[in-house]
Write an enzyme that holds these catalytic residues in place. Structure first.
Site, PDB file in Angstrom:
ATOM      1  N   ASP A   1       0.832  -1.202   0.000  1.00 25.01           N
ATOM      2  CA  ASP A   1       0.000   0.000   0.000  1.00 25.01           C
ATOM      3  C   ASP A   1       0.874   1.261   0.000  1.00 25.01           C
ATOM      4  O   ASP A   1       1.883   1.322   0.712  1.00 25.01           O
ATOM      5  CB  ASP A   1      -0.859  -0.039   1.278  1.00 25.01           C
ATOM      6  CG  ASP A   1      -1.923   1.039   1.314  1.00 25.01           C
ATOM      7  OD1 ASP A   1      -2.859   0.953   0.509  1.00 25.01           O
ATOM      8  OD2 ASP A   1      -1.820   1.947   2.155  1.00 25.01           O
TER       9      ASP A   1
ATOM     10  N   GLU B   1       8.492 -18.918  -4.570  1.00 29.80           N
ATOM     11  CA  GLU B   1       8.487 -17.816  -5.544  1.00 29.80           C
ATOM     12  C   GLU B   1       7.647 -16.684  -4.964  1.00 29.80           C
ATOM     13  O   GLU B   1       6.471 -16.540  -5.268  1.00 29.80           O
ATOM     14  CB  GLU B   1       7.909 -18.283  -6.875  1.00 29.80           C
ATOM     15  CG  GLU B   1       8.832 -19.204  -7.637  1.00 29.80           C
ATOM     16  CD  GLU B   1       8.181 -19.773  -8.905  1.00 29.80           C
ATOM     17  OE1 GLU B   1       6.942 -19.885  -8.980  1.00 29.80           O
ATOM     18  OE2 GLU B   1       8.945 -20.105  -9.816  1.00 29.80           O
TER      19      GLU B   1
HETATM   20  C1  GLC Z   1      -4.194   3.052  -0.478  1.00 28.65           C
HETATM   21  C2  GLC Z   1      -5.405   2.158  -0.331  1.00 28.65           C
HETATM   22  C3  GLC Z   1      -6.562   2.997   0.122  1.00 28.65           C
HETATM   23  C4  GLC Z   1      -6.209   3.623   1.450  1.00 28.65           C
HETATM   24  C5  GLC Z   1      -4.906   4.411   1.353  1.00 28.65           C
HETATM   25  C6  GLC Z   1      -4.388   4.776   2.699  1.00 28.65           C
HETATM   26  O1  GLC Z   1      -4.324   3.974  -1.488  1.00 28.65           O
HETATM   27  O2  GLC Z   1      -5.652   1.488  -1.530  1.00 28.65           O
HETATM   28  O3  GLC Z   1      -7.740   2.245   0.238  1.00 28.65           O
HETATM   29  O4  GLC Z   1      -7.237   4.491   1.852  1.00 28.65           O
HETATM   30  O5  GLC Z   1      -3.907   3.643   0.739  1.00 28.65           O
HETATM   31  O6  GLC Z   1      -3.909   3.641   3.369  1.00 28.65           O
END
Ligand code: GLC
Ligand code: CA
Length: 535
Positions: free
Chosen positions: A201, A269
């Protein structure tokens, strides 16, 4: 043929755990619910699942506010359920990716709670970005949160902490070695539990520069980063590289270290895909250099208009750019952060585009519900949950529409998703869209996805790159026809509202709509549809 390593041309199915299937009637999807539906996922023909966060979380941002990255939130079950899910997935031949959120923790994480109690300048505060107020009491700089409002919040003793997202999501200080080593523990924790990799993320956000300097145009960069704010592209593209908290060179050092960790699991992997919104597009290639990550999301199709010249541009550029670092592109039409493709470009268009994209080289990401052709949910403001809605005081509706639970069976909402009250409302209008109804209908979107994914594996994966047959720069058939050949298959997408006749011979493998008339070396492709022809 399956590609090797497995992730190279995989189809990866994104599950938003809260919305998939509820096993205990509390109205929210959970891990046992997912496990009970893995057979469905396998029959769809995908190679892997990616689970959005299910970790301990106060759930202010759909679980992307993590209070303990090494445990399961009780709303989703427990660690045993996670283990079981991974085991069952593996027994069905599905790989499992989990989402990690290294840019920030929840304010409920023990570290942040300790930081609040500790003094300014302490080791506890040094894990986050705590700074004194300016002399006039205002925040250390003028940055704006991606969810609206200032990106700084003041604590009791007057210091401010940085949060690029909600105030409940304090950013971690990646200059602090303690942060890096704690994150390695988290990565190993999930790998040792059996996962096959990670979706990272905000992968481009970990390193911040000029933390104590005002940006000359904070509202400008904030708008430039938002897909839903329209802006002159020239202005947008001039602003994006100046964002001081995204895509800084320092992030790559972090992923080189992670790659060594992944590769230390010698008999496996392991793969990782970066969520990196970067500009110019060439910057994305840096994340997939051979000593960094394996894939990087390509977001271009999430907001692409259904127009031949635009799509042609995205496809050619994505393939060429990734090729420059020996990687393959990724394709996504929907995810939990953007409007669903069927709502955005239309149902028939979404089927045509999906069939087109599934034939391209690289990995395909499918957001659960996309295979049902689900539109965005209709949500009354009183049911909204997204912090974007609250932080912008309702000016932006936020992302709940894409997160409505899946309709499984029956004639009325919530269509078997839960025996209780679903956390977001489903509409009775989805009666014809349930898994049950669509399984029984050979022409349904679900069956289109099932057949296409099977054919993709039989004829297309591992077949190398594409050769354009019709595009704004190739052929001369029409400005709304795109066609390419890959291996022994030709793919035609007719974007216009009228049927188009083309010269092709071969066996029709699949079509996204209508019926295809073929005779005398010619085929008529229905309006707004895609066909695959085998030679
Ligand atoms: C990313 C996620 C989103 C979230 C953001 C903050 O963009 O996909 O859903 O709100 O990060 O963590
Ligand atoms: Ca539940």
């Amino acid at each position: 043929m399956k590609s090797s390593p497995w992730w190279k041309e995989a189809t990866i199915y994104q599950i938003y755990p809260r919305s998939f299937f509820d096993s205990n009637g509390d109205g929210e999807g959970d891990l046992q619910g997912i496990t009970s539906k893995l057979q469905y996922v396998q029959e769809l023909g995908v190679d892997a699942i990616w689970l959005s966060p299910f970790y301990t979380s106060p759930n202010k941002d759909g679980g992307y506010d993590v209070a303990d990255p090494r445990d399961v939130d009780p709303r989703f079950g427990n660690l045993e359920d996670a283990k079981k899910l991974i085991e069952v997935a593996h027994s069905l031949g599905l790989k499992v990716l989990v989402d990690v959120v290294p840019n920030h923790f929840s304010d409920q994480h023990v570290w942040f709670q300790q930081a609040l109690k500790a003094e300014r300048g302490s080791a506890e505060r040094a894990r986050f970005h705590f700074y004194d107020a300016k002399e006039d009491g205002t925040p250390p700089n003028n940055w704006i949160s991606l969810f609206g409002g200032p990106s700084w919040t003041q604590v009791e003793d007057g210091q401010y902490y940085l949060h690029l997202f909600d105030s409940s999501q304090p950013d971690l200080n990646w200059e602090n070695p303690e942060v890096a080593s704690d994150y390695e523990v988290t990565l190993r924790f999930w790998l040792d539990l059996g996962v096959d990799g990670f979706r990272i993320d905000v992968a481009h956000g970990l390193v911040k520069e000029n933390l104590l300097t005002n940006h000359p145009d904070p509202q400008g960069i904030s708008d430039a980063l938002r897909l839903d704010v329209s802006m002159d592209p020239e202005i947008r593209y001039a602003l994006l590289p100046t964002v001081p908290y995204f895509d800084r060179q320092g992030v790559h050092e972090i992923y080189r270290k992670w790659r060594k960790l992944f590769d230390s699991y010698k008999d496996r992997e392991i793969m990782a895909v970066a969520e990196a919104w970067v500009h110019p597009p060439v910057n994305a290639t840096r994340y997939v250099r051979s000593d960094e990550l394996h894939q990087v999301f390509n977001f271009d199709l999430l907001d692409a208009p259904f127009k031949a010249d635009f799509l042609y541009g995205v496809v050619t550029r994505s393939i060429e750019l990734m090729d420059s670092v020996g990687a393959l592109p990724t394709w996504a039409l929907s995810n939990h952060d953007s409007p669903r493709v069927a709502s955005r470009i239309g149902e028939v268009q979404a089927r045509a585009l999906a069939l087109f994209v599934m034939a391209l080289p690289g990995s395909c990401y499918v957001f659960a519900g996309q295979e049902l052709g689900l539109p965005d949910g209709e949500i009354p403001d009183s049911s909204r949950q997204d912090p974007i809605y609250f932080r912008t005081k309702g000016a932006q509706k936020g992302r709940d529409g894409a997160r409505v639970p899946l309709p499984w069976n029956g004639e009325t909402a919530p269509f078997g998703f839960t025996s209780g009250k679903p956390w977001l409302p489903l509409t009775d209008k989805w009666k014809e869209l349930t898994v049950e109804k669509q399984s029984a209908d050979p022409k349904s979107t679900l069956n289109l996805y099932r057949s296409a994914l099977k054919l993709r594996e039989d004829h297309l994966t591992t077949q190398g790159s594409i050769t354009w047959l019709e595009s704004p720069e190739h052929g001369a058939k029409s400005s709304s026809l795109l066609a390419f050949r890959r291996g022994n298959v030709s793919i035609y997408m007719n974007l216009s509202d009228l049927p188009v006749e083309v010269e092709i011979t071969g066996k029709l493998l699949i079509m996204s709509a209508g019926t295809v008339d073929g005779r005398d070396g010619k085929m008529t492709i229905p309006a707004v549809s895609t066909i695959w022809v085998h030679h």
